[in-house]
Design an enzyme around this catalytic site. Structure first.
Site, PDB file in Angstrom:
ATOM      1  N   ASP A  93     -11.486 -43.445 -30.853  1.00 26.77           N
ATOM      2  CA  ASP A  93     -10.281 -42.628 -31.047  1.00 26.77           C
ATOM      3  C   ASP A  93     -10.703 -41.310 -31.695  1.00 26.77           C
ATOM      4  OD1 ASP A  93      -7.756 -41.658 -31.282  1.00 26.77           O
ATOM      5  OD2 ASP A  93      -6.980 -43.275 -32.537  1.00 26.77           O
ATOM      6  N   ALA A  94     -10.910 -40.290 -30.859  1.00 23.67           N
ATOM      7  CA  ALA A  94     -11.426 -39.009 -31.340  1.00 23.67           C
ATOM      8  C   ALA A  94     -10.538 -37.833 -30.958  1.00 23.67           C
ATOM      9  CB  ALA A  94     -12.840 -38.775 -30.796  1.00 23.67           C
ATOM     10  N   LYS A  95      -9.699 -38.011 -29.935  1.00 26.21           N
ATOM     11  CA  LYS A  95      -8.752 -36.982 -29.482  1.00 26.21           C
ATOM     12  C   LYS A  95      -9.443 -35.646 -29.240  1.00 26.21           C
ATOM     13  CE  LYS A  95      -4.910 -39.273 -31.831  1.00 26.21           C
ATOM     14  NZ  LYS A  95      -5.695 -40.328 -32.508  1.00 26.21           N
ATOM     15  N   ARG A  96     -10.572 -35.697 -28.541  1.00 20.64           N
ATOM     16  CA  ARG A  96     -11.348 -34.499 -28.274  1.00 20.64           C
ATOM     17  C   ARG A  96     -10.696 -33.646 -27.188  1.00 20.64           C
ATOM     18  NH1 ARG A  96     -13.873 -34.593 -32.964  1.00 20.64           N
ATOM     19  NH2 ARG A  96     -15.814 -35.795 -33.035  1.00 20.64           N
ATOM     20  N   THR A 120     -10.443 -41.239 -26.585  1.00 14.99           N
ATOM     21  CA  THR A 120      -9.169 -40.532 -26.475  1.00 14.99           C
ATOM     22  C   THR A 120      -9.420 -39.031 -26.454  1.00 14.99           C
ATOM     23  OG1 THR A 120      -8.827 -40.526 -28.884  1.00 14.99           O
ATOM     24  CG2 THR A 120      -7.887 -42.366 -27.636  1.00 14.99           C
TER      25      THR A 120
END
Length: 274
Positions: A93-96, A120
Site C-alpha cells: 500500500d504505497a499509492k504511488r 496501490t
C-alpha cells in the site's frame, strides 16, 4: 504465477475475502515487545503467521514502516510471507503516482526491492504515470477510485462531462488500462452506493475495499454491493481491528480471532459460495 492467479487461489484455499492490513504502530504494541529492537518485524510476523490461513492477501502500508526507518523490516516481512506462506499475495500500500523515469523507479521499488505482488497507485497524473506498473503483467496494479476517507468527495465526485471523476476512473481502467488483466480498483467500504455503482461499471474487476472495522464500513453492505455474481471479486481490508484486537502476550491469538470473525461475517453474506 500472476497476482490475479495468486489472489484467486488464496481466496479458494482459505475460503476468504479478507485482506489483512499490516500497519505497525509501536505505541500500540504489547508491552512485552517494548524492549525488542526488532519489534516491528516480530509483531507483523506474528500477525501474519496467526492469520495466513484466514486471508486472501496481506497489505503492508509502506508509510508505517518508512516513518520508523523500518524499510528493512518490510523487506524481510514480505520475504517471510512468501517463504512461510507460499502463494499468499502481498499488496504494497504505497499509492504511488509520478511521471517519466520516476514512475519506473517506484515500480521497481515495489516489485523488485520489496518483492510485492501488487501495489496501490494514484491515477491523478494519467496513464503514463502508471504505465511502468501496468507493463508488469505478472504484478497487480491497484488503482485508487473512490476512497474511504471523508474528503474523497472533494475531487472524486466532481462532474467530468456527465459523470463523476471516480466513475470516469473506473470505466477508463476497466476498458483501456487493463490490457494485461492485472488491474484492480480501491473503493471504500464507507460508500456502499458508490461501491455498487463501480461494480456495475467494471464487471468482474477485483476491488480492494478498505474501511471495515475501525472506519465503520458495514460488512453486509460491502458484500451485497461489491461482490461479483459468483460471490467473489472483493479484497475486504481490515487493519487496526485485527492488528490491535489484543494488547497482551496473546495478541496474535486475538488477531486470529478477529480475522476469523470478519471472514465468517463476510462469508455469511456471500451468495453463491464458490
Amino acid at each position: 504465477m500472476t497476482f490475479v492467479q495468486m489472489l484467486a487461489q488464496a481466496r479458494r484455499r482459505n475460503d476468504s475475502l479478507v485482506c489483512v492490513g499490516l500497519d505497525p504502530e509501536p505505541a500500540k504494541f504489547p508491552a512485552h515487545l517494548g524492549g525488542d529492537p526488532d519489534a516491528v518485524f516480530a509483531f507483523c510476523r506474528a500477525i501474519v503467521d496467526a492469520t495466513a490461513d484466514l486471508a486472501c492477501a496481506f497489505k503492508p502500508q509502506i508509510a508505517h514502516f518508512a516513518a520508523l526507518g523500518a524499510e528493512c523490516a518490510l523487506q524481510r516481512l514480505v520475504a517471510h510471507i512468501h517463504e512461510a506462506h507460499p502463494g499468499m499475495p502481498v499488496i504494497l500500500d504505497a499509492k504511488r503516482g509520478d511521471v517519466g523515469s520516476t514512475a519506473g523507479h517506484y515500480a521497481s521499488e515495489a516489485f523488485d526491492r520489496y518483492g510485492a505482488d501488487a501495489v496501490t497507485v494514484n491515477p491523478y497524473l494519467g496513464r503514463d504515470s502508471l504505465q511502468p506498473f501496468l507493463d508488469r503483467a505478472d504484478k497487480g496494479v491497484v488503482i485508487l477510485c473512490r476512497t474511504s476517507n471523508p474528503g474523497a468527495r472533494d475531487l472524486q465526485d466532481l462532474d467530468v462531462g456527465g459523470r463523476t471523476l471516480y466513475q470516469h476512473v473506473a470505466e477508463t481502467v476497466a476498458r483501456e488500462w487493463n490490457a494485461n488483466g492485472n488491474c484492480a480498483l480501491v473503493v471504500g467500504a464507507t460508500w456502499p452506493a458508490e461501491l455498487a455503482d463501480v461494480r456495475a461499471r467494471v464487471g468482474d474487476l477485483p476491488l480492494l475495499v478498505p474501511g471495515v472495522g475501525a472506519q465503520g464500513g458495514d460488512v453486509e453492505a460491502v458484500v451485497r454491493n461489491g461482490c461479483t455474481s459468483d460471490g467473489t471479486g472483493l479484497m475486504v481490508s481490515s487493519s487496526r481491528a485485527i492488528l490491535y484486537a489484543g494488547d497482551g502476550e496473546d495478541f496474535a491469538a486475538a488477531a486470529r480471532a478477529a480475522a476469523t470473525t470478519l471472514r465468517d461475517d463476510i462469508n455469511r453474506h456471500r451468495t453463491p459460495r464458490p
